[in-house]
Design a protein around this motif. Sequence first.
Motif, short mmCIF file in Angstrom:
data_model
loop_
_atom_site.label_atom_id
_atom_site.label_comp_id
_atom_site.label_asym_id
_atom_site.label_seq_id
_atom_site.Cartn_x
_atom_site.Cartn_y
_atom_site.Cartn_z
N ASP A 139 0.85 -1.20 0.00
CA ASP A 139 0.00 0.00 0.00
C ASP A 139 0.88 1.25 0.00
O ASP A 139 0.92 2.01 0.97
N PRO A 140 1.62 1.49 -1.10
CA PRO A 140 2.56 2.62 -1.12
C PRO A 140 1.86 3.97 -1.00
O PRO A 140 0.91 4.26 -1.73
N ASN A 141 2.33 4.75 -0.03
CA ASN A 141 1.78 6.10 0.22
C ASN A 141 0.28 6.07 0.48
O ASN A 141 -0.40 7.10 0.31
N GLY A 142 -0.23 4.88 0.85
CA GLY A 142 -1.64 4.78 1.21
C GLY A 142 -2.60 4.86 0.05
O GLY A 142 -3.81 5.02 0.25
N TRP A 143 -2.09 4.66 -1.21
CA TRP A 143 -3.00 4.82 -2.35
C TRP A 143 -4.03 3.71 -2.43
O TRP A 143 -5.17 3.95 -2.84
N ARG A 144 -3.65 2.50 -2.00
CA ARG A 144 -4.64 1.42 -2.01
C ARG A 144 -5.71 1.67 -0.96
O ARG A 144 -6.90 1.39 -1.18
N SER A 145 -5.31 2.16 0.18
CA SER A 145 -6.28 2.49 1.23
C SER A 145 -7.23 3.58 0.76
O SER A 145 -8.44 3.54 1.04
N ALA A 146 -6.68 4.56 0.04
CA ALA A 146 -7.53 5.64 -0.48
C ALA A 146 -8.54 5.10 -1.48
O ALA A 146 -9.72 5.49 -1.46
N LEU A 147 -8.10 4.20 -2.35
CA LEU A 147 -9.03 3.58 -3.29
C LEU A 147 -10.11 2.79 -2.55
O LEU A 147 -11.30 2.85 -2.90
N ALA A 148 -9.68 2.04 -1.51
CA ALA A 148 -10.63 1.22 -0.75
C ALA A 148 -11.69 2.09 -0.06
O ALA A 148 -12.84 1.65 0.10
N ASP A 149 -11.32 3.29 0.33
CA ASP A 149 -12.29 4.20 0.96
C ASP A 149 -13.45 4.51 0.03
O ASP A 149 -14.55 4.81 0.47
N TYR A 150 -13.19 4.41 -1.28
CA TYR A 150 -14.23 4.66 -2.26
C TYR A 150 -14.79 3.35 -2.84
O TYR A 150 -15.56 3.37 -3.81
#
Length: 389
Positions: A14-25
């Motif tokens: 999850d580099p720089n939290g981009w996967r987490s950001a996608l998951a939020d949507y």
Amino acid sequence: MVTPPSICESLIGDPNGWRSALADYGWGAQLSWNPTILYDLRDQQREPQEYSGQNFTWAQTMALNVTYDLERIGFTKDAQFTLSPQFSTSNYQDGYPRLHNIATLAINQPLLNGQLELQYGFYPLIRQFYGMILGGNSSSAALGPTSVIPVQVGISLNAPTPTFTMIARDSEKKWYNNFAVSRSMSPKGHLDDVEQNPYGLKWHVDGANPILVNEVGYKQDASENGRSIWFRAGGIYNTSHYAYFDKPGNSSDNYAFYMANTVQLTQPQHGLPLGLYLDTKVNYAPDDRNAYASDFQVTLFDIGLFPGRQNDMTSLGYTRSFISHKFRDSLKPAGLEAPETINAISLSHAFRLVKGIYWINGITWQDNPTLVPKRDDAILYQSSMYWNF
């Protein structure tokens, strides 16, 4: 299900939290790459090439898996949309056809707390039944997966087909009935199917009619309460027309039956899926329209065989395929000959190099690496890698 591997098994995480950001949507994304090489160590090169590995064979597949949580827009709990474009290329198209298609465009929708599961869209049917990758078919090293009887009678393999699948489970979610209606592959084979359907989303392919598949099974995962076991038995009915070997004209249908069992024999760590497994398969298809009339497969595989290597898998398998005598008789006027049986013994090991990268190496001895014409025994070395980003 058509869902991709877990993002926990990803090289980049999850580099720089981009996967987490996608998951939020509600979105998920994963890229995979699978390069493969195959070569007959007996150096039996020939032009034109007749089987995978006869000449040095390479292939690679790259796929992007994109998912979306449909519960956010009013679907039932855990419903998921999956889109998977893929690109494949090789230097031997008969074994590894070149693809640039949509491998999956589908919705998976659990209902009634998972006791009923619906799936609909475009996807390869072989992944929904049978468990081909468990133990596998060692003869497929040279002959390709079309030597597997469910694929031979029309279950889609490389190009997806429009499909509706319904799985019903008991209250403990161990017994199940898995039913699907789909369009079959082209009766002329997987290469014709890909040629007619290059982008994967074609509703109709010439000669390919509806196919029905039903599988009944019992599946229990390894847990504190017991070892893993998966028994299944299925039938396939294809309404497409196949040429007869022993008389003029075409059949009105094609069909096959199979039984398979995968059982965990040892459990060195209580409650975990580690240990030795036995996978067995038996298949049957009518010999007047199918070259492969029956087969059986026996594979032992061990997860975590070596200390400190709990994510590795070692397997040893034997396959014996019986070739239709009616098919063999049909070749005689042309002066051709096919073997009565094809035997293969395969030893392989899958290394988990790091999180997200697996390296699989295997050796297969095969007494008839081609169906027609007969050729000398082959000793095939195969190496492939799976990179998940």
